[in-house]
Design a protein around this motif. Structure first.
Motif, short mmCIF file in Angstrom:
data_model
loop_
_atom_site.label_atom_id
_atom_site.label_comp_id
_atom_site.label_asym_id
_atom_site.label_seq_id
_atom_site.Cartn_x
_atom_site.Cartn_y
_atom_site.Cartn_z
N ALA A 210 -9.04 43.72 57.13
CA ALA A 210 -9.41 42.76 58.18
C ALA A 210 -10.31 43.42 59.22
CB ALA A 210 -8.15 42.19 58.84
N GLU A 211 -10.02 44.68 59.55
CA GLU A 211 -10.84 45.39 60.55
C GLU A 211 -12.19 45.79 59.98
OE1 GLU A 211 -10.94 49.64 62.97
OE2 GLU A 211 -9.09 49.01 61.98
N LEU A 212 -12.19 46.41 58.80
CA LEU A 212 -13.43 46.99 58.26
C LEU A 212 -14.40 45.94 57.76
CD1 LEU A 212 -11.69 49.97 56.52
CD2 LEU A 212 -13.49 50.20 58.23
N LEU A 213 -13.91 44.78 57.35
CA LEU A 213 -14.80 43.76 56.83
C LEU A 213 -15.27 42.78 57.90
CD1 LEU A 213 -13.14 43.15 53.34
CD2 LEU A 213 -15.04 44.67 53.96
N THR A 214 -15.11 43.18 59.16
CA THR A 214 -15.78 42.45 60.25
C THR A 214 -17.17 43.01 60.50
OG1 THR A 214 -14.82 43.93 61.90
CG2 THR A 214 -13.61 41.90 61.40
#
Length: 225
Positions: A210-214
């Motif tokens: 969720a964090e890295l694919l923002t």
């Protein structure tokens, strides 16, 4: 971003046949690429299957005649089955993000998840996926494979993380990802103490994805050589 769990929380956990799941991927991909729905991540545990990317050579295939599903992702041949967590992120790539940068973010999510279990892993130059260094007579070994496709600037396929020892046996019948000079491993063989379940591993990797694919900048972790 929506995370969809396909049978993993059932008791007992369901095994998903590969080809219906691939059909679902394509259906979801069409909807995401058209803007009908937002980014999706599908989590699944497959029934035993070998899948071959477009560059798989004859000598890399099973020697016992086991059927192989031909797929349109990058990479070579690999195995999916019980004990392995498979994730299929289906999301549009921003203009400034190419397929390789996307793969690096998937690797980073896995590296951070493994670190949470005390397992240090990283990248190997020229090879995708997540790796562990040689130690105590064991060779360099792969713990997670990644194979993706980008169509209409939207991703398909994804990663396979070996969680339990049950995930490893069938790799002996192939040359995994075309790499003959290294081994494969799983979290159960590398962690100290009680290994996590598939569901626990899935829940641990979800916030990292969720964090890295923002697409915000991030600091790379894990060895790289």
């Amino acid at each position: 971003m929506t995370f969809r769990v396909l049978g993993l929380r059932s008791v007992p956990a369901e095994l998903a046949d590969y080809e219906p799941t691939w059909a679902l991927q394509r259906e979801v991909h069409a909807r995401v690429a058209s803007g009908e729905i937002g980014p999706q991540v599908l989590f699944v545990q497959h029934a035993p299957v070998y899948t071959a990317g477009r560059r798989t050579a004859a000598e890399q295939r099973p020697v016992d005649g086991t059927p192989v599903v031909e797929v349109d992702r990058g990479g070579l041949i690999t195995y999916h089955g019980p004990g392995q967590l498979v994730g299929y992120p289906i999301l549009p790539l921003p203009d400034r993000v190419g397929p390789l940068a996307y793969v690096r973010r998937l690797e980073e999510a896995i590296i951070r998840t493994l670190r949470g279990y005390g397992v240090e892993s990283g990248r190997v130059e020229g090879r995708t996926g997540v790796w562990l260094d040689p130690d105590a007579g064991r060779p360099e070994r792969k713990i997670a494979a990644i194979g993706v496709r980008v169509s209409r600037r939207t991703t398909l396929h994804g990663f396979a993380l070996n969680v339990t020892a049950a995930s490893l046996g069938p790799f002996a019948s192939i040359i995994p990802c075309g790499i003959a000079d290294a081994g494969v491993t799983c979290i159960e063989h590398e962690v100290m103490g009680t290994p996590p379940t598939l569901v626990e591993t899935m829940d641990a990797i979800t916030p990292h994805l969720a964090e890295l694919l923002t697409w915000e900048p991030y600091e790379t972790s894990g060895f790289s050589r």
